[in-house]
Design a protein around this motif. Structure first.
Motif, PDB file in Angstrom:
ATOM      1  N   ASP A  62       0.843  -1.188   0.000  1.00 18.74           N
ATOM      2  CA  ASP A  62       0.000   0.000   0.000  1.00 18.74           C
ATOM      3  C   ASP A  62       0.882   1.243   0.000  1.00 18.74           C
ATOM      4  O   ASP A  62       2.118   1.153  -0.101  1.00 18.74           O
ATOM      5  CB  ASP A  62      -0.974  -0.021   1.189  1.00 18.74           C
ATOM      6  N   ARG A  63       0.267   2.404   0.139  1.00 18.68           N
ATOM      7  CA  ARG A  63       1.028   3.656   0.041  1.00 18.68           C
ATOM      8  C   ARG A  63       1.977   3.860   1.209  1.00 18.68           C
ATOM      9  O   ARG A  63       2.902   4.669   1.131  1.00 18.68           O
ATOM     10  CB  ARG A  63       0.050   4.830  -0.062  1.00 18.68           C
ATOM     11  N   ASP A  64       1.746   3.134   2.300  1.00 16.31           N
ATOM     12  CA  ASP A  64       2.661   3.187   3.440  1.00 16.31           C
ATOM     13  C   ASP A  64       3.688   2.061   3.386  1.00 16.31           C
ATOM     14  O   ASP A  64       4.367   1.783   4.386  1.00 16.31           O
ATOM     15  CB  ASP A  64       1.869   3.090   4.749  1.00 16.31           C
ATOM     16  N   GLU A  65       3.778   1.405   2.229  1.00 20.05           N
ATOM     17  CA  GLU A  65       4.709   0.297   1.974  1.00 20.05           C
ATOM     18  C   GLU A  65       4.408  -0.932   2.829  1.00 20.05           C
ATOM     19  O   GLU A  65       5.259  -1.791   3.020  1.00 20.05           O
ATOM     20  CB  GLU A  65       6.169   0.738   2.183  1.00 20.05           C
ATOM     21  N   LYS A  66       3.187  -1.033   3.316  1.00 18.59           N
ATOM     22  CA  LYS A  66       2.766  -2.229   4.048  1.00 18.59           C
ATOM     23  C   LYS A  66       2.324  -3.286   3.044  1.00 18.59           C
ATOM     24  O   LYS A  66       1.531  -3.008   2.148  1.00 18.59           O
ATOM     25  CB  LYS A  66       1.615  -1.896   5.005  1.00 18.59           C
ATOM     26  N   PRO A  67       2.832  -4.532   3.165  1.00 15.49           N
ATOM     27  CA  PRO A  67       2.489  -5.553   2.163  1.00 15.49           C
ATOM     28  C   PRO A  67       1.034  -5.992   2.246  1.00 15.49           C
ATOM     29  O   PRO A  67       0.439  -6.049   3.328  1.00 15.49           O
ATOM     30  CB  PRO A  67       3.432  -6.715   2.508  1.00 15.49           C
ATOM     31  N   VAL A  68       0.470  -6.283   1.086  1.00 15.54           N
ATOM     32  CA  VAL A  68      -0.889  -6.825   1.003  1.00 15.54           C
ATOM     33  C   VAL A  68      -0.867  -8.266   1.507  1.00 15.54           C
ATOM     34  O   VAL A  68       0.066  -9.021   1.231  1.00 15.54           O
ATOM     35  CB  VAL A  68      -1.400  -6.762  -0.452  1.00 15.54           C
ATOM     36  N   GLU A  69      -1.914  -8.661   2.245  1.00 14.22           N
ATOM     37  CA  GLU A  69      -1.920  -9.982   2.874  1.00 14.22           C
ATOM     38  C   GLU A  69      -2.524 -11.069   2.003  1.00 14.22           C
ATOM     39  O   GLU A  69      -2.151 -12.239   2.109  1.00 14.22           O
ATOM     40  CB  GLU A  69      -2.685  -9.912   4.208  1.00 14.22           C
ATOM     41  N   ALA A  70      -3.487 -10.737   1.139  1.00 12.02           N
ATOM     42  CA  ALA A  70      -4.169 -11.770   0.336  1.00 12.02           C
ATOM     43  C   ALA A  70      -4.515 -11.217  -1.030  1.00 12.02           C
ATOM     44  O   ALA A  70      -4.768 -10.012  -1.188  1.00 12.02           O
ATOM     45  CB  ALA A  70      -5.417 -12.269   1.057  1.00 12.02           C
ATOM     46  N   LEU A  71      -4.525 -12.111  -2.024  1.00 14.75           N
ATOM     47  CA  LEU A  71      -4.765 -11.690  -3.399  1.00 14.75           C
ATOM     48  C   LEU A  71      -5.520 -12.778  -4.144  1.00 14.75           C
ATOM     49  O   LEU A  71      -5.251 -13.971  -3.983  1.00 14.75           O
ATOM     50  CB  LEU A  71      -3.434 -11.411  -4.106  1.00 14.75           C
ATOM     51  N   THR A  72      -6.474 -12.369  -4.976  1.00 14.19           N
ATOM     52  CA  THR A  72      -7.063 -13.231  -5.997  1.00 14.19           C
ATOM     53  C   THR A  72      -6.887 -12.532  -7.333  1.00 14.19           C
ATOM     54  O   THR A  72      -6.742 -11.300  -7.385  1.00 14.19           O
ATOM     55  CB  THR A  72      -8.553 -13.507  -5.735  1.00 14.19           C
ATOM     56  N   VAL A  73      -6.878 -13.308  -8.417  1.00 13.99           N
ATOM     57  CA  VAL A  73      -6.669 -12.735  -9.742  1.00 13.99           C
ATOM     58  C   VAL A  73      -7.690 -13.315 -10.706  1.00 13.99           C
ATOM     59  O   VAL A  73      -8.263 -14.379 -10.473  1.00 13.99           O
ATOM     60  CB  VAL A  73      -5.235 -13.010 -10.270  1.00 13.99           C
ATOM     61  N   SER A  74      -7.897 -12.605 -11.806  1.00 16.08           N
ATOM     62  CA  SER A  74      -8.781 -13.097 -12.858  1.00 16.08           C
ATOM     63  C   SER A  74      -8.252 -12.662 -14.210  1.00 16.08           C
ATOM     64  O   SER A  74      -7.784 -11.528 -14.375  1.00 16.08           O
ATOM     65  CB  SER A  74     -10.210 -12.582 -12.652  1.00 16.08           C
ATOM     66  N   PRO A  95       6.112 -17.257   1.291  1.00 15.84           N
ATOM     67  CA  PRO A  95       6.268 -17.227   2.756  1.00 15.84           C
ATOM     68  C   PRO A  95       7.466 -16.417   3.220  1.00 15.84           C
ATOM     69  O   PRO A  95       7.528 -16.022   4.388  1.00 15.84           O
ATOM     70  CB  PRO A  95       6.425 -18.706   3.119  1.00 15.84           C
ATOM     71  N   GLU A  96       8.428 -16.158   2.333  1.00 12.78           N
ATOM     72  CA  GLU A  96       9.637 -15.455   2.726  1.00 12.78           C
ATOM     73  C   GLU A  96       9.603 -13.969   2.385  1.00 12.78           C
ATOM     74  O   GLU A  96      10.355 -13.188   2.960  1.00 12.78           O
ATOM     75  CB  GLU A  96      10.859 -16.107   2.063  1.00 12.78           C
ATOM     76  N   VAL A  97       8.731 -13.579   1.423  1.00 11.72           N
ATOM     77  CA  VAL A  97       8.651 -12.170   1.022  1.00 11.72           C
ATOM     78  C   VAL A  97       7.203 -11.712   1.187  1.00 11.72           C
ATOM     79  O   VAL A  97       6.355 -12.002   0.342  1.00 11.72           O
ATOM     80  CB  VAL A  97       9.108 -11.961  -0.434  1.00 11.72           C
ATOM     81  N   PRO A  98       6.869 -11.011   2.266  1.00 16.99           N
ATOM     82  CA  PRO A  98       5.493 -10.541   2.478  1.00 16.99           C
ATOM     83  C   PRO A  98       5.015  -9.682   1.311  1.00 16.99           C
ATOM     84  O   PRO A  98       5.752  -8.825   0.801  1.00 16.99           O
ATOM     85  CB  PRO A  98       5.598  -9.720   3.767  1.00 16.99           C
ATOM     86  N   GLY A  99       3.786  -9.913   0.879  1.00 13.73           N
ATOM     87  CA  GLY A  99       3.211  -9.142  -0.212  1.00 13.73           C
ATOM     88  C   GLY A  99       3.543  -9.658  -1.594  1.00 13.73           C
ATOM     89  O   GLY A  99       3.082  -9.101  -2.592  1.00 13.73           O
ATOM     90  N   ARG A 100       4.364 -10.725  -1.681  1.00 14.78           N
ATOM     91  CA  ARG A 100       4.741 -11.268  -2.988  1.00 14.78           C
ATOM     92  C   ARG A 100       3.888 -12.510  -3.274  1.00 14.78           C
ATOM     93  O   ARG A 100       3.750 -13.390  -2.436  1.00 14.78           O
ATOM     94  CB  ARG A 100       6.222 -11.631  -3.017  1.00 14.78           C
ATOM     95  N   PHE A 101       3.355 -12.574  -4.495  1.00 16.62           N
ATOM     96  CA  PHE A 101       2.450 -13.645  -4.874  1.00 16.62           C
ATOM     97  C   PHE A 101       2.861 -14.220  -6.229  1.00 16.62           C
ATOM     98  O   PHE A 101       3.551 -13.567  -7.028  1.00 16.62           O
ATOM     99  CB  PHE A 101       1.010 -13.125  -4.977  1.00 16.62           C
ATOM    100  N   SER A 102       2.422 -15.459  -6.464  1.00 18.24           N
ATOM    101  CA  SER A 102       2.676 -16.103  -7.756  1.00 18.24           C
ATOM    102  C   SER A 102       1.445 -16.898  -8.162  1.00 18.24           C
ATOM    103  O   SER A 102       0.691 -17.393  -7.314  1.00 18.24           O
ATOM    104  CB  SER A 102       3.900 -17.027  -7.673  1.00 18.24           C
TER     105      SER A 102
END
Length: 340
Positions: A62-74, A95-102
Motif C-alpha cells: 500500500d502507500r505506506d509500503e505495508k504488504p498486502v496480505e491476500a490476493l485473488t486474480v482473474s 512465505p519469505e517475502v510478504p506481499g509477494r504472490f505467484s
C-alpha cells in the motif's frame, strides 16, 4: 490420453460445429479450431497442443509500503469488446517475502489481467507479455484503498455475529463485479476496493440464520446495521390413511409466495413418519408431504418462529392413483425390459 498422448473419442456428433478441448489439471488448457464431422467420418492424427505453463510474479504494497496480505486474480478473455471467458487461477503467497504472490496460467492469448487485493481497489493490467514455460515478473505495484462500506451484523437478539459471509455486487462500466469479506467476532465488517457507483446488492449469509440483503447501498456508508433472524424448526409427522408403511417419505417447507430458486427446505422422514426440518426461516410457510404411492399433501399456514420448535402435528396421506401398462419397441412391437 494415454502415456504417449494418444486419445480416441467415440460418439462425436456429426454435422455439428464443435471444438476438441484438452487439459492437464486446471492451469493447462487448449482447444482445437472449430471443426465439423461428416456422417461416419473418422479422423486420425488429430493433434492438440498444450502450452507449457507460465508463472507470473507480483509484489503488492500500500502507500505506506505495508504488504498486502491476500490476493485473488482473474484473466478475462475479450473479443469484439465483450468478455467471453474468465479464469481464476489459484494464487500462492511467498512465505519469505510478504506481499509477494505467484500464479500460473497456460492460456497465453491476449487477455485482461485483474488483480483483486483483499481490502484494496482492483488493478487491471494490459501491458504484459507471457511466454510458454517462462516466468513473468510484474514487479512491485502500489495499491490504493478505493471506496468502502462498513457496519455491524447482529442476530435478532442483538448479539454480534462473526463468520458472516458478505458479498457486495456492483457495476464496473457494463460488467458486473463483486467484492466479499467475512464479519469479525464482534460482528463488524469492512468491504473495500469498491468504485464510486452505488452497490446493487449486498448479501449477508450465516449458518443457522435467514439470509439478508440490502439494495442500492451508497458508497462510503460506515454505519450499516444488519440483523439476521435465527432459524427455527418444524417437526411434522406423516402416517398412511390405509395403515401401510410409508416409503420414500419426504417433507418440503416452502415460503408462501416465494419466487426465489432454492427457497425450499427438504428432509427425509424415518420409518415411523417423523421429520425434523431444521434451519427453517421465520414466517408463514407451506408444508408438503410426499411418499411413494401416496398423494402429496399440502399443509398451509405453518408458522415458524425464530429459534423455536414448531410441532405441526400428525398428517394422513391418502393412496394415490396407479397407472400400469406395457412398454414395447416401436418397430417390432416386442415388449422391452428395464425401461424407465
Amino acid at each position: 490420453s494415454g502415456a504417449n498422448g494418444d486419445f480416441e473419442l467415440r460418439g462425436v456428433p456429426a454435422r455439428s460445429a464443435l471444438q476438441i478441448h484438452g487439459s492437464v489439471g486446471i492451469e493447462r488448457r487448449s482447444a482445437s479450431e472449430t471443426i465439423e464431422f461428416a456422417e461416419g467420418e473418422r479422423r486420425e492424427q488429430f493433434n492438440i497442443r498444450l502450452n507449457r505453463p507460465t508463472t507470473i510474479l507480483v509484489k503488492l504494497i500500500d502507500r505506506d509500503e505495508k504488504p498486502v496480505e491476500a490476493l485473488t486474480v482473474s484473466f478475462e478473455a475479450k473479443g469484439g469488446g465483450f468478455a467471453y471467458g474468465i479464469e481464476n487461477p489459484p494464487v500462492s503467497a511467498d512465505p519469505e517475502v510478504p506481499g509477494r504472490f505467484s500464479f500460473v496460467t497456460s492460456d497465453l492469448t491476449q487477455r485482461g489481467l485483474t488483480l483483486h487485493p483483499d481490502g484494496f481497489a482492483e488493478n487491471e493490467l494490459t501491458e504484459y507479455e507471457l511466454k510458454p514455460g517462462e516466468t513473468t515478473d510484474l514487479g512491485t505495484i502500489v495499491v490504493s484503498v478505493g471506496e468502502r462500506i462498513s457496519g455491524t451484523v447482529t442476530n435478532d437478539l442483538g448479539d454480534p455475529l462473526g463468520e458472516v459471509k458478505i458479498e457486495a455486487m456492483f457495476l464496473d462500466g457494463m460488467s458486473p463485479r463483486s467484492r466479499s469479506t467475512t464479519s469479525r467476532a464482534d460482528g463488524s465488517f469492512t468491504i473495500a476496493g469498491l468504485n464510486d457507483a452505488p452497490l446493487m446488492r449486498v448479501t449477508f449469509r450465516a449458518e443457522g440464520h435467514a439470509e439478508a440483503a440490502l439494495r442500492n447501498v451508497a458508497i462510503g456508508r460506515d454505519n450499516l446495521e444488519v440483523q439476521l433472524q435465527r432459524h427455527g424448526s418444524v417437526i411434522p409427522q406423516a402416517v398412511a390413511a390405509d395403515g401401510s408403511v410409508l416409503t420414500q417419505l419426504s417433507a418440503t417447507l416452502e415460503g408462501v409466495g416465494s419466487k426465489r430458486r432454492g427457497s425450499s427446505t427438504e428432509v427425509w422422514g424415518d420409518e415411523e413418519g417423523n421429520f425434523e426440518i431444521a434451519n427453517a426461516p421465520s414466517g408463514t410457510h407451506t408444508l408438503i408431504l410426499r411418499a411413494e404411492g401416496m398423494r402429496p399433501l399440502m399443509v398451509e399456514g405453518v408458522n415458524v418462529t425464530s429459534a423455536e420448535e414448531t410441532d405441526s402435528g400428525s398428517h394422513e396421506l391418502q393412496p394415490g392413483l396407479r397407472l400400469s401398462g406395457v412398454v414395447v419397441e416401436e418397430s417390432s412391437g416386442q415388449p422391452m425390459a428395464d425401461a424407465t
